[in-house]
Write an enzyme that holds these catalytic residues in place. Structure first.
Site, PDB file in Angstrom:
ATOM      1  N   MET A 147      43.254   9.198 -22.153  1.00 49.13           N
ATOM      2  CA  MET A 147      44.118  10.187 -21.411  1.00 49.13           C
ATOM      3  C   MET A 147      43.114  11.147 -20.792  1.00 49.13           C
ATOM      4  O   MET A 147      42.379  11.902 -21.524  1.00 49.13           O
ATOM      5  CB  MET A 147      45.029  10.634 -22.535  1.00 49.13           C
ATOM      6  CG  MET A 147      45.948   9.752 -23.007  1.00 49.13           C
ATOM      7  SD  MET A 147      47.489  10.267 -23.845  1.00 49.13           S
ATOM      8  CE  MET A 147      48.589  10.667 -22.324  1.00 49.13           C
ATOM      9  N   GLU A 148      43.424  11.458 -19.434  1.00 53.65           N
ATOM     10  CA  GLU A 148      42.763  12.361 -18.846  1.00 53.65           C
ATOM     11  C   GLU A 148      43.562  12.631 -17.434  1.00 53.65           C
ATOM     12  O   GLU A 148      44.643  12.132 -17.364  1.00 53.65           O
ATOM     13  CB  GLU A 148      41.329  11.758 -18.462  1.00 53.65           C
ATOM     14  CG  GLU A 148      40.969  10.780 -17.868  1.00 53.65           C
ATOM     15  CD  GLU A 148      39.693  10.240 -17.793  1.00 53.65           C
ATOM     16  OE1 GLU A 148      38.795  10.660 -16.723  1.00 53.65           O
ATOM     17  OE2 GLU A 148      39.004   9.203 -18.551  1.00 53.65           O
ATOM     18  N   TRP A 149      43.290  13.973 -16.756  1.00 49.57           N
ATOM     19  CA  TRP A 149      43.800  14.200 -15.622  1.00 49.57           C
ATOM     20  C   TRP A 149      43.400  13.031 -14.469  1.00 49.57           C
ATOM     21  O   TRP A 149      42.233  12.707 -14.602  1.00 49.57           O
ATOM     22  CB  TRP A 149      43.643  15.461 -15.322  1.00 49.57           C
ATOM     23  CG  TRP A 149      44.288  16.471 -16.013  1.00 49.57           C
ATOM     24  CD1 TRP A 149      43.383  17.558 -16.671  1.00 49.57           C
ATOM     25  CD2 TRP A 149      45.557  16.648 -16.554  1.00 49.57           C
ATOM     26  NE1 TRP A 149      44.384  18.514 -17.165  1.00 49.57           N
ATOM     27  CE2 TRP A 149      45.640  17.841 -17.198  1.00 49.57           C
ATOM     28  CE3 TRP A 149      46.782  16.099 -16.228  1.00 49.57           C
ATOM     29  CZ2 TRP A 149      46.853  18.325 -17.855  1.00 49.57           C
ATOM     30  CZ3 TRP A 149      47.820  16.333 -16.757  1.00 49.57           C
ATOM     31  CH2 TRP A 149      47.813  17.630 -17.656  1.00 49.57           C
TER      32      TRP A 149
END
Length: 263
Positions: A147-149
């Site tokens: 999960m990351e931008w």
């Protein structure tokens, strides 16, 4: 909400259409001894007295960009584990996943598969897609939720509220844990981890990115299991640059961790 997860998951699996992924070999190979890393770096960072060389167990993560891998040579030069990109969103299988999965398995490299989260699709759909793609194999590393931008995504750049992001993470994690019988790992970057207070998701192993300083300095001393310390690694047997990681512990700790989490 969590009580609805198994029901929602069943509906997702029933409703998912399209052709199933091609069959894959699923034979597990016992983990080999840990070999001393023989790595280089195209753009090395200076970590001072607390660097990755203080950790004896190193491994890689890779995806479609690594198209030519001699897994036996990589293993002999210190690759003790591999996290392989499997899926993204609800309909994208990494084109190199099956080749990397087979190659690592045949060379005896402990392997796991990671899912790149797409913020514009329900978590339950993404979990169902991951399960359809990644085989359940004895000896594999736990599933990974990345999960990351995604500011450069051509289709999804939204930034939802932290409580929504953590709720979606839990839905995905609960579903894949129920299927594989292993506590999943969460991968995150510094900004995403901080802004969404990802430590509040729960008691999960964390795999954290930090390419300029030791994660103990960057993540406020919060516990981590894997540290991604470079994306410009050079390893015999792998064409081009590759991400390199370390495990937080000794060789003996690694053997115990594998026995507990990769059965």
């Amino acid at each position: 909400m969590l009580r609805l997860v198994p029901f929602l998951f069943a509906l997702m699996l029933a409703a998912c259409g399209g052709r199933a992924p091609a069959p894959m070999d699923t034979g597990a190979i016992p983990a080999p001894p840990v070999n001393r890393p023989n790595f280089g770096d195209a753009d090395p960072a200076s970590f001072g007295r607390n660097g990755p060389e203080d950790h004896p167990v190193h491994g890689i993560d890779l995806a479609r960009f690594q198209t030519d891998v001699d897994w036996r040579q990589a293993r002999a030069n210190g690759v003790s584990f591999a996290f392989i990109k499997a899926t993204e969103g609800g309909d994208l299988v990494d084109p190199m996943f099956r080749d990397h999965w087979r190659g690592a398995g045949r060379a005896g490299v402990p392997r796991g598969a990671y899912h790149f989260f797409y913020h514009c699709r329900p978590a339950a759909e993404q979990a169902a897609f991951y399960i359809r793609t990644v085989p359940r194999v004895a000896g594999s590393l736990p599933p990974v939720l990345d999960m990351e931008w995604t500011p450069f995504s051509p289709t999804c750049t939204i930034r939802r509220a932290p409580d929504v992001i953590r709720s979606e993470a839990r839905i995905f994690l609960d579903i894949v844990e129920a299927h594989y019988g292993k506590r999943p790992i969460i991968y995150s970057t510094v900004d995403f981890y901080r802004e969404n207070q990802m430590w509040k998701v729960g008691n999960y192993p964390f795999w954290l990115r930090s390419v300029a300083a030791h994660p103990d300095e960057v993540y406020g001393g919060r516990h981590w299991t894997f540290w991604q310390y470079t994306s410009t690694g050079l390893i015999p047997g792998i064409a081009g640059e590759v991400d390199i990681n370390v495990f937080d512990g000794s060789r003996e700790d690694w053997a115990r961790w594998l026995a507990a989490h990769a059965g």
